[in-house]
Design a protein around this motif. Sequence first.
Motif, PDB file in Angstrom:
ATOM      1  N   ILE A   1      41.218  43.736  47.573  1.00 27.58           N
ATOM      2  CA  ILE A   1      40.803  45.122  47.334  1.00 27.58           C
ATOM      3  C   ILE A   1      39.381  45.177  46.801  1.00 27.58           C
ATOM      4  O   ILE A   1      38.550  45.989  47.247  1.00 27.58           O
ATOM      5  N   VAL A   2      39.065  44.298  45.838  1.00 30.19           N
ATOM      6  CA  VAL A   2      37.712  44.292  45.248  1.00 30.19           C
ATOM      7  C   VAL A   2      36.672  43.882  46.287  1.00 30.19           C
ATOM      8  O   VAL A   2      35.589  44.479  46.368  1.00 30.19           O
ATOM      9  N   GLN A   3      36.995  42.862  47.104  1.00 30.99           N
ATOM     10  CA  GLN A   3      36.053  42.428  48.126  1.00 30.99           C
ATOM     11  C   GLN A   3      35.779  43.523  49.146  1.00 30.99           C
ATOM     12  O   GLN A   3      34.628  43.769  49.528  1.00 30.99           O
ATOM     13  N   ARG A   4      36.828  44.194  49.599  1.00 28.11           N
ATOM     14  CA  ARG A   4      36.657  45.244  50.603  1.00 28.11           C
ATOM     15  C   ARG A   4      35.943  46.467  50.030  1.00 28.11           C
ATOM     16  O   ARG A   4      35.222  47.164  50.749  1.00 28.11           O
ATOM     17  N   SER A   5      36.138  46.727  48.741  1.00 30.54           N
ATOM     18  CA  SER A   5      35.581  47.938  48.140  1.00 30.54           C
ATOM     19  C   SER A   5      34.157  47.741  47.630  1.00 30.54           C
ATOM     20  O   SER A   5      33.312  48.635  47.770  1.00 30.54           O
TER      21      SER A   5
ATOM     22  N   THR B   1      30.243  41.081  44.026  1.00 24.90           N
ATOM     23  CA  THR B   1      30.925  41.684  42.881  1.00 24.90           C
ATOM     24  C   THR B   1      32.230  40.962  42.585  1.00 24.90           C
ATOM     25  O   THR B   1      32.579  40.722  41.419  1.00 24.90           O
ATOM     26  N   TRP B   2      32.952  40.586  43.650  1.00 23.98           N
ATOM     27  CA  TRP B   2      34.204  39.870  43.449  1.00 23.98           C
ATOM     28  C   TRP B   2      33.986  38.533  42.752  1.00 23.98           C
ATOM     29  O   TRP B   2      34.746  38.153  41.845  1.00 23.98           O
ATOM     30  N   LEU B   3      32.937  37.803  43.119  1.00 23.50           N
ATOM     31  CA  LEU B   3      32.653  36.527  42.476  1.00 23.50           C
ATOM     32  C   LEU B   3      32.315  36.711  41.003  1.00 23.50           C
ATOM     33  O   LEU B   3      32.626  35.856  40.169  1.00 23.50           O
ATOM     34  N   ASN B   4      31.681  37.839  40.664  1.00 24.90           N
ATOM     35  CA  ASN B   4      31.310  38.091  39.274  1.00 24.90           C
ATOM     36  C   ASN B   4      32.511  38.437  38.400  1.00 24.90           C
ATOM     37  O   ASN B   4      32.545  38.086  37.214  1.00 24.90           O
ATOM     38  N   VAL B   5      33.493  39.135  38.971  1.00 23.22           N
ATOM     39  CA  VAL B   5      34.632  39.591  38.167  1.00 23.22           C
ATOM     40  C   VAL B   5      35.877  38.756  38.397  1.00 23.22           C
ATOM     41  O   VAL B   5      36.909  39.004  37.751  1.00 23.22           O
ATOM     42  N   ASN B   6      35.808  37.762  39.283  1.00 24.84           N
ATOM     43  CA  ASN B   6      37.011  37.006  39.647  1.00 24.84           C
ATOM     44  C   ASN B   6      37.633  36.297  38.456  1.00 24.84           C
ATOM     45  O   ASN B   6      38.852  36.316  38.278  1.00 24.84           O
ATOM     46  N   GLN B   7      36.804  35.678  37.611  1.00 27.09           N
ATOM     47  CA  GLN B   7      37.340  34.931  36.488  1.00 27.09           C
ATOM     48  C   GLN B   7      38.040  35.833  35.475  1.00 27.09           C
ATOM     49  O   GLN B   7      38.937  35.394  34.749  1.00 27.09           O
ATOM     50  N   TYR B   8      37.648  37.101  35.433  1.00 22.37           N
ATOM     51  CA  TYR B   8      38.289  38.034  34.516  1.00 22.37           C
ATOM     52  C   TYR B   8      39.486  38.729  35.169  1.00 22.37           C
ATOM     53  O   TYR B   8      40.453  39.063  34.485  1.00 22.37           O
ATOM     54  N   SER B   9      39.430  38.946  36.471  1.00 22.41           N
ATOM     55  CA  SER B   9      40.522  39.644  37.144  1.00 22.41           C
ATOM     56  C   SER B   9      41.808  38.833  37.106  1.00 22.41           C
ATOM     57  O   SER B   9      42.909  39.400  36.991  1.00 22.41           O
ATOM     58  N   ASP B  10      41.706  37.502  37.190  1.00 25.00           N
ATOM     59  CA  ASP B  10      42.902  36.664  37.137  1.00 25.00           C
ATOM     60  C   ASP B  10      43.620  36.831  35.803  1.00 25.00           C
ATOM     61  O   ASP B  10      44.852  36.964  35.748  1.00 25.00           O
ATOM     62  N   VAL B  11      42.848  36.808  34.710  1.00 24.59           N
ATOM     63  CA  VAL B  11      43.443  36.971  33.378  1.00 24.59           C
ATOM     64  C   VAL B  11      44.054  38.358  33.225  1.00 24.59           C
ATOM     65  O   VAL B  11      45.142  38.523  32.673  1.00 24.59           O
ATOM     66  N   LEU B  12      43.356  39.379  33.742  1.00 25.38           N
ATOM     67  CA  LEU B  12      43.862  40.745  33.636  1.00 25.38           C
ATOM     68  C   LEU B  12      45.137  40.933  34.457  1.00 25.38           C
ATOM     69  O   LEU B  12      46.039  41.675  34.052  1.00 25.38           O
ATOM     70  N   CYS B  13      45.223  40.264  35.611  1.00 25.79           N
ATOM     71  CA  CYS B  13      46.448  40.336  36.413  1.00 25.79           C
ATOM     72  C   CYS B  13      47.626  39.732  35.657  1.00 25.79           C
ATOM     73  O   CYS B  13      48.730  40.300  35.644  1.00 25.79           O
ATOM     74  N   GLU B  14      47.406  38.578  35.029  1.00 21.45           N
ATOM     75  CA  GLU B  14      48.469  37.954  34.249  1.00 21.45           C
ATOM     76  C   GLU B  14      48.868  38.841  33.073  1.00 21.45           C
ATOM     77  O   GLU B  14      50.059  39.012  32.783  1.00 21.45           O
ATOM     78  N   LEU B  15      47.863  39.408  32.381  1.00 18.75           N
ATOM     79  CA  LEU B  15      48.150  40.268  31.241  1.00 18.75           C
ATOM     80  C   LEU B  15      48.951  41.494  31.679  1.00 18.75           C
ATOM     81  O   LEU B  15      49.920  41.891  31.011  1.00 18.75           O
ATOM     82  N   GLY B  16      48.569  42.107  32.805  1.00 16.61           N
ATOM     83  CA  GLY B  16      49.307  43.260  33.299  1.00 16.61           C
ATOM     84  C   GLY B  16      50.737  42.905  33.689  1.00 16.61           C
ATOM     85  O   GLY B  16      51.679  43.663  33.400  1.00 16.61           O
ATOM     86  N   TYR B  17      50.919  41.745  34.326  1.00 17.60           N
ATOM     87  CA  TYR B  17      52.251  41.318  34.759  1.00 17.60           C
ATOM     88  C   TYR B  17      53.174  41.113  33.567  1.00 17.60           C
ATOM     89  O   TYR B  17      54.323  41.604  33.551  1.00 17.60           O
ATOM     90  N   TYR B  18      52.683  40.401  32.537  1.00 14.97           N
ATOM     91  CA  TYR B  18      53.536  40.120  31.381  1.00 14.97           C
ATOM     92  C   TYR B  18      53.667  41.326  30.453  1.00 14.97           C
ATOM     93  O   TYR B  18      54.649  41.423  29.707  1.00 14.97           O
ATOM     94  N   THR B  19      52.707  42.250  30.501  1.00 16.13           N
ATOM     95  CA  THR B  19      52.836  43.479  29.713  1.00 16.13           C
ATOM     96  C   THR B  19      53.964  44.339  30.252  1.00 16.13           C
ATOM     97  O   THR B  19      54.758  44.910  29.489  1.00 16.13           O
ATOM     98  N   LEU B  20      54.067  44.427  31.594  1.00 15.41           N
ATOM     99  CA  LEU B  20      55.099  45.257  32.215  1.00 15.41           C
ATOM    100  C   LEU B  20      56.479  44.605  32.195  1.00 15.41           C
ATOM    101  O   LEU B  20      57.468  45.272  32.499  1.00 15.41           O
ATOM    102  N   THR B  21      56.536  43.326  31.844  1.00 17.25           N
ATOM    103  CA  THR B  21      57.830  42.631  31.828  1.00 17.25           C
ATOM    104  C   THR B  21      58.173  42.170  30.411  1.00 17.25           C
ATOM    105  O   THR B  21      58.997  42.788  29.741  1.00 17.25           O
TER     106      THR B  21
END
Length: 289
Positions: A32-36, A41-61
């Motif tokens: 989504i980030v690459q296409r948008s 931009t994706w290379l700049n935010v990739n290292q942070y997006s992975d952590v945020l994805c994990e945080l969102g997954y474990y927050t919702l569970t």
Amino acid sequence: MPFHQAGAAEILRSVQKDESYLSHLKSSVADIVQRSFGTRTWLNVNQYSDVLCELGYYTLTTLCLRQTLGEEYTGIIQVDRNRRRLPSHLERTVMVILQCFGPKVLQLGLAKFEKSVRVGSFSTYLRPELRNIILQQIPKLQYSLTLLHRIHLAVFYFSSGFYHISKRMTGIKYVLIREWLGDNAASQSFKILGSVLFLHVVLTLSYAAYTNLFAKPKTSSKRTLSSCYVDSRKQCPLCLEERSHSSVTPCGHLFCWQCIHESLQTLQQCPLCRYHVLPSQVVPLLNYD
């Protein structure tokens, strides 16, 4: 009637299932980030997006007192160290923070410390000999953390207690809520795997001790210190040596050509960020210094 403690097989299947869903989530977010916004931009935010994805997954569970998809798949549930109640909100929060941010904070902290010793303000207070000694020990410290994680895994294979270090630090265990899904026959196989892993750690430490104590090259100490240190900007994270035939993964990490392809034969993920990578996606960099 109290629940039985979950075995290594159930916990490991749960972790693998969660990693599969997380990998799909990270890939979808990256697409989504690459296409948008484009690849840069994706290379700049990739290292942070992975952590945020994990945080969102474990927050919702986990933080919402729900099972993760992997835990639901294997029929296990988190409990406190005494297996008498569910983990408190504080225990679950600390565990999620350590699991999502712990490795990244440790990695960034070591990188910042190395930079401050090498060219930062801290280097002005050190003698050149002491600075070289510290820089020489940093790769050893990084590899020591890898060995520590392997010892932790070996203990898990024997005791079936804690797969993640974050859960060991907070005392969060697993119990089976559907006992017919348990695989007691696999316990012996995991103990053998733990023994092999312990043996590998012992042999690695023995070889390192022998190399440092008995196999030192007959050169001056000044030359030895300067030759052993590898600039982190030119170092391969897998072999810890200067990169040979530098190659880049789609997530932007650099490795030796041979090292990354050998790693992808075992697991098709980036060794640093666990982004899904196929061998055909690795790009060799020509004339890259």
